[in-house]
Design an enzyme around this catalytic site. Structure first.
Site, PDB file in Angstrom:
ATOM      1  N   PHE A   1       0.094 -26.112  15.179  1.00 25.87           N
ATOM      2  CA  PHE A   1      -1.242 -25.951  14.581  1.00 25.87           C
ATOM      3  C   PHE A   1      -1.911 -27.290  14.264  1.00 25.87           C
ATOM      4  CE2 PHE A   1      -0.744 -21.529  12.418  1.00 25.87           C
ATOM      5  CZ  PHE A   1      -1.380 -20.916  13.484  1.00 25.87           C
ATOM      6  N   GLU A   2      -3.236 -27.259  14.202  1.00 25.61           N
ATOM      7  CA  GLU A   2      -4.043 -28.378  13.697  1.00 25.61           C
ATOM      8  C   GLU A   2      -3.762 -29.685  14.430  1.00 25.61           C
ATOM      9  OE1 GLU A   2      -6.341 -27.590  11.780  1.00 25.61           O
ATOM     10  OE2 GLU A   2      -5.728 -25.846  10.649  1.00 25.61           O
ATOM     11  N   GLY A   3      -3.568 -29.598  15.721  1.00 22.95           N
ATOM     12  CA  GLY A   3      -3.163 -30.764  16.500  1.00 22.95           C
ATOM     13  C   GLY A   3      -1.653 -30.855  16.481  1.00 22.95           C
TER      14      GLY A   3
END
Length: 587
Positions: A403-405
């Site tokens: 997630f999130e990069g």
């Protein structure tokens, strides 16, 4: 109000000393912070965990119901201005709620997608009219938000998105066409933050109402973990989006996306902390209850070591997280965010600590992975059975590193950003390298305490970074294996220092006796990490040089890593005893 000039630059911890008086720690919580913690934790324990089985089975309407209940408690509006029914609290309050919600398994993704990436683009980049239309519903939970960035062929490389937006002949709306992949909250979202390229090249953010004609959803993804959250494709087939729903500016959607990810990564680290505390609590309780050979397994040395290391990693990530929260609050307090563009001003301020946000995300999610894995191991065969919560925590944790990069992408961000800031004159990289060279030339000195070992970690980063620049120059950023290991050196230095500063502050405020558990965990972490960092540094140098040049670099490394270590086995035993006595994470 803090002056901007008084605040440390993002990444500057590597190039100088930080006073413990200048960091925020959980021991600095105000009465209001503690009350908020109790409220949020009570909601998660009494409402979310109580219906976890139904959540995992995707009971229709349950996620939306819980979001609305969170709204009634004020948990959805912490980052939203009062003008739009929010509470507009500090980032420490935001962190506290994200940590508590992290205990709630898949609901952490649901609520985080709603209050974070699903609404913060509007908070930070929306017009007054957009905020007035959408944010009150976000606060109450009547409107659920979602974030539609990823595509089937565009994950980490978000700018390669294929979704198009074409202006209608009358100029009143855009027609959006494309497919978004892995969209959290999609089944019940009322609005999506969608990224598309106008005329195929101007990357732009839009607010898209979920009931728009032509918007449809794919089936629910069958996921390894976080099963209670909704994850579907969002399919856009000539979806009409009014021109007034453009978010920020045409062609500058990347500004929205990347700034939102900074805060998203930080909040995800807070979620990971909450999940780790829960896993440690489950593991400690089980170890105290489970008997083998006539004694609780908590009395066995190797189980003690596991409990101790779980607690240590949790303490360190907590120290990093709230230190960073203090930095974010510090910079925001020094900015004028009162105007219509106040959200953009805040986003720019938060960007200063993008490095620290990435460091928190990497360290916390990987520490979480370790904690839940050891939690399963302590449970033995029962940990592999679904009736024990630790099994779900293990599965849920795996997505956090994606997630999130991804953590790989975040690792590349760290050294590259440091180099860019040094080139601009914002960070004294060359000065620090020169100072290190002088130290080495003088023969170095044995590091005999924790402060010295922290400096050794920073020196290892400087030494290897300088060697990398010597060989590759600005092309160093293309050497991803080396860049990733440089990032690890920086992350661990930040982790070591954050724990140590927190402990020093506690000793000063509480006395050595009350702070002894913190001291034990800090020492054990630093002693246990420094040798690992030396091995990383050797691996980097061996990739950069050979022969006499390598021999010279390794001698330089030896000069900065001379040290005396403490007895980590004894420290682990003392820490484990404290964990077992408390039956949970406690400091």
């Amino acid at each position: 109000m803090n002056r901007m000039s008084d605040l440390p630059k993002g990444g500057s911890f590597l190039f100088g000393e930080t006073r413990f008086q200048d960091v925020f720690t959980p021991e600095d919580f105000t009465l209001e912070h503690k009350m908020l913690y109790r409220t949020a934790m009570g909601f998660v324990t009494d409402r979310v965990l109580a219906v976890m089985e139904e959540l995992e089975e995707k009971r229709d309407g349950l996620n939306k119901q819980l979001i609305q209940e969170a709204g009634e408690l004020g948990l959805n509006g912490l980052d939203i201005p009062e003008e739009y029914d929010g509470l507009d609290l500090d980032k420490i309050s935001t962190t506290i709620v994200a940590e508590c919600i992290g205990k709630g398994g898949s609901f952490a993704m649901t609520q985080g997608g709603h209050t974070g990436i699903g609404s913060m683009p509007i908070v930070m980049f929306g017009t007054h009219e957009q905020k007035k239309k959408y944010l009150p519903g976000i606060v109450s939970g009547e409107k659920a938000g979602a974030y539609a960035l990823t595509e089937p062929g565009a994950g980490s490389d978000a700018m390669s998105a294929k979704t198009r937006a074409d202006l209608s002949p009358d100029g009143k709306y855009y027609l959006l066409n494309g497919t978004k992949q892995f969209i959290t909250n999609s089944a019940f979202a009322d609005l999506f933050i969608v990224y598309a390229k106008i005329a195929g090249d101007k990357y732009t953010a839009f607010i898209v109402d979920a009931d728009s004609e032509g918007l449809s959803l794919g089936p629910e993804e069958k996921k390894m973990g976080i099963k209670g959250s909704s994850t579907r494709q969002v399919i856009l087939d000539n979806v009409k989006v009014p021109v007034e729903n453009i978010l920020f500016e045409i062609g500058r959607g990347h500004i929205v996306a990347f700034n939102i990810l900074n805060l998203g990564r930080y909040k995800l680290a807070a979620n990971a902390l909450g999940a780790s505390k829960h896993a440690l609590e489950l593991a400690a309780a089980y170890a105290n209850e489970r008997k083998q050979f006539g004694t609780p397994i908590a009395n066995f040395g190797l189980i003690k070591e596991k409990l101790a290391k779980m607690a240590i990693k949790t303490y360190v990530m907590e120290s990093m997280l709230y230190r960073t929260g203090g930095l974010l609050d510090g910079i925001l307090h020094g900015l004028d965010t009162s105007g219509e563009n106040g959200g953009q001003v805040a986003a720019k301020g938060i960007e200063e600590y993008a490095l620290e946000c990435s460091m928190n995300k990497i360290f916390a999610t990987e520490a979480q992975g370790y904690v839940v894995d050891e939690g399963v191991q302590i449970h033995g065969g029962y940990g592999y059975c679904s009736e024990y919560s630790i099994e779900r925590l293990y599965r849920d944790a795996r997505i956090y590193r994606i997630f999130e990069g991804t953590n790989e992408i975040n690792r590349t961000i760290i050294p590259i950003t440091l180099l860019r800031r040094a080139d601009k004159g914002d960070l004294p990289l060359q000065e620090a390298v020169q100072k290190l060279k002088e130290y080495i030339a003088a023969g170095g000195a044995a590091r005999e305490d924790e402060a010295g070992l922290i400096q050794a970690a920073k020196d290892m980063f400087l030494l290897t970074m300088a060697a990398g620049l010597q060989k590759y120059g600005k092309n160093l950023q293309k050497e991803q294996e080396i860049v990733g290991k440089l990032a690890d050196l920086a992350i661990q230095a930040f982790a070591m220092e954050s724990a140590w500063l927190r402990t020093q502050k506690a000793v000063a405020n509480e006395g050595e006796t009350k702070a002894k558990l913190k001291s034990w965990m800090t020492s054990a972490f630093i002693y246990g990490t420094i040798g690992y960092l030396e091995s990383i540094a050797k691996e980097i140098l061996s990739a950069l040089a050979e022969g006499q040049e390598l021999e010279s670099l390794l001698k330089d490394l030896q000069a900065v890593t001379q040290c005396t270590l403490g007895n980590t086995i004894a420290l682990h035993r003392d820490i484990a005893a404290a964990v077992s006595e408390a039956g949970k994470y406690a400091v």
